[in-house]
Design an enzyme around this catalytic site. Structure first.
Site, mmCIF file in Angstrom:
data_model
loop_
_atom_site.group_PDB
_atom_site.id
_atom_site.type_symbol
_atom_site.label_atom_id
_atom_site.label_comp_id
_atom_site.label_asym_id
_atom_site.label_seq_id
_atom_site.Cartn_x
_atom_site.Cartn_y
_atom_site.Cartn_z
ATOM 1 N N HIS A 1 -7.403 -0.977 5.544
ATOM 2 C CA HIS A 1 -6.403 -0.051 6.104
ATOM 3 C C HIS A 1 -6.227 1.109 5.123
ATOM 4 C CE1 HIS A 1 -2.771 1.272 8.152
ATOM 5 N NE2 HIS A 1 -2.090 1.144 7.034
ATOM 6 N N HIS B 1 4.381 -4.878 10.495
ATOM 7 C CA HIS B 1 4.893 -4.238 11.717
ATOM 8 C C HIS B 1 5.094 -5.232 12.855
ATOM 9 C CE1 HIS B 1 4.378 0.108 10.721
ATOM 10 N NE2 HIS B 1 3.422 -0.354 9.922
ATOM 11 N N HIS C 1 0.851 -1.196 0.000
ATOM 12 C CA HIS C 1 0.000 0.000 0.000
ATOM 13 C C HIS C 1 0.879 1.236 0.000
ATOM 14 C CE1 HIS C 1 0.810 -0.594 4.278
ATOM 15 N NE2 HIS C 1 0.263 0.567 4.576
ATOM 16 N N HIS D 1 1.441 3.895 2.020
ATOM 17 C CA HIS D 1 1.988 4.642 3.161
ATOM 18 C C HIS D 1 3.510 4.737 3.104
ATOM 19 C CE1 HIS D 1 -1.904 3.938 5.663
ATOM 20 N NE2 HIS D 1 -2.001 4.975 4.871
ATOM 21 N N ASP E 1 -0.256 -4.019 6.137
ATOM 22 C CA ASP E 1 -0.946 -3.551 7.348
ATOM 23 C C ASP E 1 -2.404 -4.005 7.391
ATOM 24 O OD1 ASP E 1 1.449 -2.350 7.866
ATOM 25 O OD2 ASP E 1 0.728 -0.293 7.703
ATOM 26 N N ASP F 1 5.902 4.608 5.184
ATOM 27 C CA ASP F 1 6.762 3.638 5.868
ATOM 28 C C ASP F 1 6.854 2.310 5.106
ATOM 29 O OD1 ASP F 1 4.028 3.349 6.643
ATOM 30 O OD2 ASP F 1 4.589 2.163 8.386
ATOM 31 N N HIS F 2 6.159 2.218 3.972
ATOM 32 C CA HIS F 2 6.250 1.023 3.117
ATOM 33 C C HIS F 2 6.855 1.326 1.746
ATOM 34 C CE1 HIS F 2 3.674 -1.556 5.783
ATOM 35 N NE2 HIS F 2 3.405 -0.357 6.246
#
Ligand SMILES: [Fe+2]
Length: 240
Positions: free
Chosen positions: A113, A170, A55, A57, A132, A59-60
């Site tokens: 998410h 995570h 996805h 975001h 996530d 942090d990915h």
């Protein structure tokens, strides 16, 4: 050939995964950071062949552009998030199959998410990379979708073979376990799993992968008997 899966902890509590296929070629899943991923690749003599994102975001995906430039490799991600994923080469959707370095990954759409979130299923390695959507003993927050959308996504995951290894995005297992225990206090499998988790963490080891079978026994979001219960749990967890 059975692919080898490498777990690279990045940022504060994210996981990036490298799936090693033929001739040390590897697929990089969710590089939210460049330095630790690149140093792992060098140390292990791997040759990146592709990047995949679950996805959009940061942090990915934050490592996408740098790693693409460095290794000249394509980036695959959800078609529904194609405008939000940096340097995306190709968008994928439910039922698509990616083949690279002798590794096959099937795309499963798992929104909730985020609206376009996808998971990658590798039957050869018995592994699911679910970003996530699902965490050990927990699930993703409803940032874009609603409870019903995520509930239906988790239903798809529940239909995979019980021995499927869950590689989530995570390291949230310990905190999730506390919530699981609070809402399901009579379940003996949760303290059992928490004990294992404590051992992993005290040895600085990730608490994943975990089998879907274990999650079915310990994850309150997979154990929710209907959408109403799931919706309540998700709301409770937001304030736990
Ligand atoms: Fe996310």
């Amino acid at each position: 050939m059975t692919p080898v899966i490498h777990i690279v902890p990045i940022l504060r509590d994210n996981f990036c995964f490298l799936i090693e296929g033929a001739d040390k070629a590897c697929l990089i899943i969710d590089p939210g950071q460049v330095v630790p991923v690149e140093s792992y690749i060098k140390t292990h003599g791997l040759h990146p062949a592709m990047i995949l994102n679950t996805h959009h975001h940061a942090d990915h995906v934050a490592g996408n552009a740098d790693l693409k430039a460095r290794y000249n490799i394509p980036i695959i991600g959800p078609a529904a998030e194609s405008t939000k994923i940096p340097a995306l080469t190709k968008g994928v959707k439910e039922g698509d199959v990616i083949e690279e370095a002798g590794i096959q990954l099937s795309i499963i759409e798992t929104p909730g998410h985020t609206n376009g979130h996808v998971s990658f299923y590798c039957a050869q390695a018995n592994a699911l990379f679910c970003g996530d959507t699902l965490f050990s003993m927990g699930c993703g927050r409803l940032i874009e979708g609603n409870a019903e959308i995520l509930y239906n996504a988790l239903k798809k995951i529940k239909s995979l073979p019980p021995q499927t290894l869950i590689y989530c995005g995570h390291e949230y297992t310990e905190a999730n376990g506390k919530f699981a225990l609070a809402v399901d206090p009579q379940n003996p499998d949760i303290p059992k799993r928490m004990k294992e988790v404590a051992t992993y963490l005290s040895n600085s080891m990730p608490t994943i992968p975990v089998t879907l079978e274990t999650e079915m026994k310990t994850n309150p979001f997979l154990r929710a008997i209907n959408l109403r219960v799931f919706t309540e749990l998700r709301a409770q967890k937001d304030h736990f």
